[in-house]
Design an enzyme around this catalytic site. Structure first.
Site: not given
Ligand code: PAF
Length: 281
Positions: A30, A34, A37, A61, A147, A149, A184-185
């Protein structure tokens, strides 16, 4: 590197690449890219002839009270980072083209979508599964990269691909972390300085759970209780859930005998963060 905005041009590009015998690696995003990605893009680069990155903030979403409007957007930066990490194409479709006014078809991966984050974000995984299926249909990748995460997302997508016989291989790559362990997000950007420091407690709690399990603790509830205590020591933290579940079907685990997924969602200030680890006893 090229930016493609039209769905038809993207599909034509992929068809031509396949005709030439090239493999396509695909990283759906999206934007607000970071290091997490970028690690997926680099992996795709290593394993494929062509690398496509999609940048699409998927409206379906997001819940009505979520951050769709404010989600960070910066195509120029995302394009540059994608290029440097080895992408050939950034696919940047328009929301109106992806979802015509009369869009009626959604994909629901029943059961799996109702656990963990799904309980608190009704419709979220339906939106994710729908957009990822659409992107797979348009891009027709050989391999797509996600990922760890977003563990539940990866599990939902794998199941969708299996159930709908979508011919794509799903690769789930490790979570990339900051020095203090924070996953990371794109949403880490919302944290102020104090909140950013507090947010490190999430990974500390996950590591503590791993240590307890490695010392023979098998009772999920007592582990969750200790994690709650640690996280609640930060004033900015509000726990949404901490769960210990089966990493394949997400069912709850009371006594840890096999590999488990320990997943959590915590608000730090107003920012909702998620993280998880997989642990074997
Ligand atoms: O993980 C994300 O960024 C999104 O959920 C995805 C997979 C790109 C679908 O919109």
């Amino acid at each position: 590197m090229k930016v493609i905005r039209s769905i038809r041009s993207m599909a034509d590009f992929s068809r031509n690449a396949h005709i030439k015998g090239k493999t396509i690696g695909f990283v759906p995003t999206m934007g607000a890219l970071h290091e997490g990605h970028l690690s997926l893009i680099r992996q795709a680069r290593k394993e494929n002839d062509v690398v496509v990155v999609s940048v699409f903030v998927n409206p379906v979403q997001f819940g009505p009270k979520e951050d769709y409007k404010h989600y960070p957007r910066n195509l120029k930066r995302d394009t540059e980072l994608s290029r440097k990490s080895g992408a050939d194409i950034v696919f940047y479709p328009d929301a109106g083209d992806m979802y015509f006014f009369n869009h009626k078809t959604y994909i629901e991966v029943c059961g799996l979508s109702g656990y963990l984050c799904g309980k608190f974000r009704p419709g979220h995984f339906k939106g994710v599964a729908t957009v990822v299926a659409k992107l797979f249909n348009i891009i027709n990748p050989d391999t797509s990269y996600f990922g760890q995460k977003d563990a539940q997302q990866a599990i939902v997508i794998k199941k969708m691909v299996e159930d709908l016989n979508i011919p794509v291989r799903i690769k789930v790559m490790p979570t990339v972390r900051e020095k203090d362990g924070l996953a990371m997000s794109s949403r880490n950007k919302y944290l102020d300085k104090k909140e950013r420091a507090d947010a490190a407690v999430l990974y500390q709690a996950l590591r503590m759970a791993r240590d307890l399990i490695s010392h023979g603790v098998t009772d999920s509830l007592s582990i969750i209780r200790k994690m709650r205590q640690l996280i609640s020591s930060k004033k900015s933290a509000r726990i949404q859930y901490i769960s210990i579940v089966n990493p394949v079907d997400l069912s709850g685990v009371n006594t840890i005998k096999e590999r488990v997924l320990i997943a959590l969602s915590v608000y730090i200030g107003k920012t909702r963060l998620i993280d998880n680890i997989v642990v074997s006893p």
